[in-house]
Motif scaffolding. Structure first.
Motif, PDB file in Angstrom:
ATOM      1  N   ALA A   1       0.861  -1.178   0.000  1.00 30.63           N
ATOM      2  CA  ALA A   1       0.000   0.000   0.000  1.00 30.63           C
ATOM      3  C   ALA A   1       0.897   1.227   0.000  1.00 30.63           C
ATOM      4  N   LYS A   2       0.334   2.402  -0.296  1.00 30.40           N
ATOM      5  CA  LYS A   2       1.109   3.636  -0.349  1.00 30.40           C
ATOM      6  C   LYS A   2       1.707   3.932   1.025  1.00 30.40           C
ATOM      7  N   ASP A   3       2.946   4.410   1.038  1.00 28.71           N
ATOM      8  CA  ASP A   3       3.722   4.781   2.229  1.00 28.71           C
ATOM      9  C   ASP A   3       4.080   3.585   3.121  1.00 28.71           C
ATOM     10  N   GLN A   4       3.954   2.368   2.628  1.00 26.15           N
ATOM     11  CA  GLN A   4       4.317   1.186   3.397  1.00 26.15           C
ATOM     12  C   GLN A   4       5.809   0.894   3.199  1.00 26.15           C
ATOM     13  N   LYS A   5       6.474   0.421   4.265  1.00 28.80           N
ATOM     14  CA  LYS A   5       7.868   0.007   4.179  1.00 28.80           C
ATOM     15  C   LYS A   5       7.911  -1.507   4.079  1.00 28.80           C
ATOM     16  N   VAL A   6       8.735  -2.010   3.150  1.00 30.01           N
ATOM     17  CA  VAL A   6       8.817  -3.443   2.894  1.00 30.01           C
ATOM     18  C   VAL A   6      10.286  -3.838   2.806  1.00 30.01           C
ATOM     19  N   TYR A   7      10.632  -5.002   3.370  1.00 32.29           N
ATOM     20  CA  TYR A   7      11.967  -5.574   3.223  1.00 32.29           C
ATOM     21  C   TYR A   7      11.910  -6.614   2.121  1.00 32.29           C
ATOM     22  N   VAL A   8      12.738  -6.447   1.084  1.00 31.95           N
ATOM     23  CA  VAL A   8      12.756  -7.363  -0.060  1.00 31.95           C
ATOM     24  C   VAL A   8      14.188  -7.849  -0.269  1.00 31.95           C
ATOM     25  N   HIS A   9      14.352  -8.880  -1.106  1.00 30.23           N
ATOM     26  CA  HIS A   9      15.691  -9.337  -1.447  1.00 30.23           C
ATOM     27  C   HIS A   9      16.470  -8.173  -2.039  1.00 30.23           C
ATOM     28  N   ARG A  10      17.784  -8.182  -1.863  1.00 30.94           N
ATOM     29  CA  ARG A  10      18.650  -7.068  -2.262  1.00 30.94           C
ATOM     30  C   ARG A  10      18.418  -6.680  -3.720  1.00 30.94           C
ATOM     31  N   LEU A  11      18.188  -5.379  -3.937  1.00 31.99           N
ATOM     32  CA  LEU A  11      18.009  -4.825  -5.270  1.00 31.99           C
ATOM     33  C   LEU A  11      19.329  -4.218  -5.731  1.00 31.99           C
ATOM     34  N   PRO A  12      19.632  -4.259  -7.026  1.00 31.46           N
ATOM     35  CA  PRO A  12      20.925  -3.760  -7.501  1.00 31.46           C
ATOM     36  C   PRO A  12      21.057  -2.231  -7.506  1.00 31.46           C
ATOM     37  N   GLU A  13      19.964  -1.496  -7.397  1.00 26.08           N
ATOM     38  CA  GLU A  13      20.017  -0.042  -7.448  1.00 26.08           C
ATOM     39  C   GLU A  13      20.601   0.526  -6.155  1.00 26.08           C
ATOM     40  N   ALA A  14      21.068   1.771  -6.215  1.00 21.52           N
ATOM     41  CA  ALA A  14      21.707   2.424  -5.076  1.00 21.52           C
ATOM     42  C   ALA A  14      20.659   2.944  -4.091  1.00 21.52           C
ATOM     43  N   GLU A  15      21.118   3.211  -2.858  1.00 17.43           N
ATOM     44  CA  GLU A  15      20.234   3.762  -1.839  1.00 17.43           C
ATOM     45  C   GLU A  15      19.765   5.148  -2.272  1.00 17.43           C
ATOM     46  N   GLY A  16      18.503   5.450  -2.024  1.00 19.88           N
ATOM     47  CA  GLY A  16      17.939   6.748  -2.381  1.00 19.88           C
ATOM     48  C   GLY A  16      17.364   6.808  -3.788  1.00 19.88           C
ATOM     49  N   SER A  17      17.617   5.790  -4.604  1.00 19.87           N
ATOM     50  CA  SER A  17      17.096   5.809  -5.971  1.00 19.87           C
ATOM     51  C   SER A  17      15.660   5.293  -5.994  1.00 19.87           C
ATOM     52  N   LYS A  18      14.955   5.652  -7.062  1.00 20.40           N
ATOM     53  CA  LYS A  18      13.572   5.222  -7.226  1.00 20.40           C
ATOM     54  C   LYS A  18      13.527   4.081  -8.235  1.00 20.40           C
ATOM     55  N   VAL A  19      12.692   3.093  -7.933  1.00 21.81           N
ATOM     56  CA  VAL A  19      12.516   1.951  -8.821  1.00 21.81           C
ATOM     57  C   VAL A  19      11.037   1.769  -9.125  1.00 21.81           C
ATOM     58  N   THR A  20      10.753   1.233 -10.309  1.00 21.95           N
ATOM     59  CA  THR A  20       9.377   0.964 -10.716  1.00 21.95           C
ATOM     60  C   THR A  20       9.235  -0.527 -10.967  1.00 21.95           C
ATOM     61  N   PHE A  21       8.233  -1.131 -10.369  1.00 20.17           N
ATOM     62  CA  PHE A  21       7.939  -2.545 -10.561  1.00 20.17           C
ATOM     63  C   PHE A  21       6.699  -2.646 -11.431  1.00 20.17           C
ATOM     64  N   ASP A  22       6.826  -3.327 -12.586  1.00 23.85           N
ATOM     65  CA  ASP A  22       5.713  -3.377 -13.532  1.00 23.85           C
ATOM     66  C   ASP A  22       4.976  -4.715 -13.528  1.00 23.85           C
ATOM     67  N   LYS A  23       5.396  -5.668 -12.719  1.00 24.70           N
ATOM     68  CA  LYS A  23       4.672  -6.946 -12.621  1.00 24.70           C
ATOM     69  C   LYS A  23       3.641  -6.838 -11.507  1.00 24.70           C
ATOM     70  N   VAL A  24       2.554  -6.147 -11.787  1.00 26.95           N
ATOM     71  CA  VAL A  24       1.467  -5.960 -10.821  1.00 26.95           C
ATOM     72  C   VAL A  24       0.397  -7.001 -11.116  1.00 26.95           C
ATOM     73  N   MET A  25       0.129  -7.875 -10.143  1.00 30.73           N
ATOM     74  CA  MET A  25      -0.825  -8.969 -10.343  1.00 30.73           C
ATOM     75  C   MET A  25      -2.260  -8.549 -10.048  1.00 30.73           C
TER      76      MET A  25
END
Length: 171
Positions: A15-39
């Motif tokens: 949900a919006k403003d939720q914090k989630v712990y996920v497997h390590r992502l290759p992007e740097a800290e502070g960067s924005k990522v977009t996930f397009d596999k929305v089920m």
């Protein structure tokens, strides 16, 4: 509003403003990522389900930091045999915060460009292969040499070694 999205091979309900712990992502800290596999997306009782993903939907998140999870101990023992193995590890994680959930307009622009790029590379690949063939056969791999031998109609190329393939192809 919430969504079920696939992040780093796992599905999460976010949900919006939720914090989630996920497997390590290759992007740097502070960067924005977009996930397009929305089920699935739920918006005020309106549920949209993808098959398998919703076209054009996306979830944008900001990477807050990279960290390691709690230690997991793996202990193996066979009784009365004197066999004991103690092992452990700490999983590498990324903490992300969900910034927005978009139901449409995310994937359409990105999807058209990779198809064009793939089509261009397919047309350029044979030209590069011909150039490499004329320059030096020894720089090619065995698989590339066997493919070239197959194209030329040479029989018995499967049992030949690299040096023998180069000799046959250079004739």
């Amino acid at each position: 509003m919430y969504a079920i999205v696939e992040i780093a091979g796992q599905q999460f309900k976010v949900a919006k403003d939720q914090k989630v712990y996920v497997h390590r992502l290759p992007e740097a800290e502070g960067s924005k990522v977009t996930f397009d596999k929305v089920m699935l997306i739920e918006d005020k009782g309106n549920v949209t389900i993808g098959a398998p993903a919703i076209e054009g939907a996306g979830v944008t998140a900001k990477i807050l930091g990279h960290l390691k999870g709690d230690k997991v101990i793996v202990f193996k023992k066979k009784r009365r045999k004197g066999y004991r193995k103690k092992n452990g590890h700490r999983q590498y994680l990324s903490e992300i915060q969900i910034e927005s959930i978009a139901a449409s307009g995310v994937k359409a622009a990105k999807k058209a460009e990779p198809k064009k790029a793939k089509a261009e590379t397919k047309t350029e690949a044979p030209a590069k292969e011909v150039k490499a063939e004329s320059n030096d056969l020894s720089s090619m791999t065995v698989a590339e040499l066997k493919a070239l031998a197959k194209e030329r109609g040479i029989s018995g190329y499967t049992s030949l070694k690299k040096a023998e393939l180069i000799e046959v192809l250079s004739k």
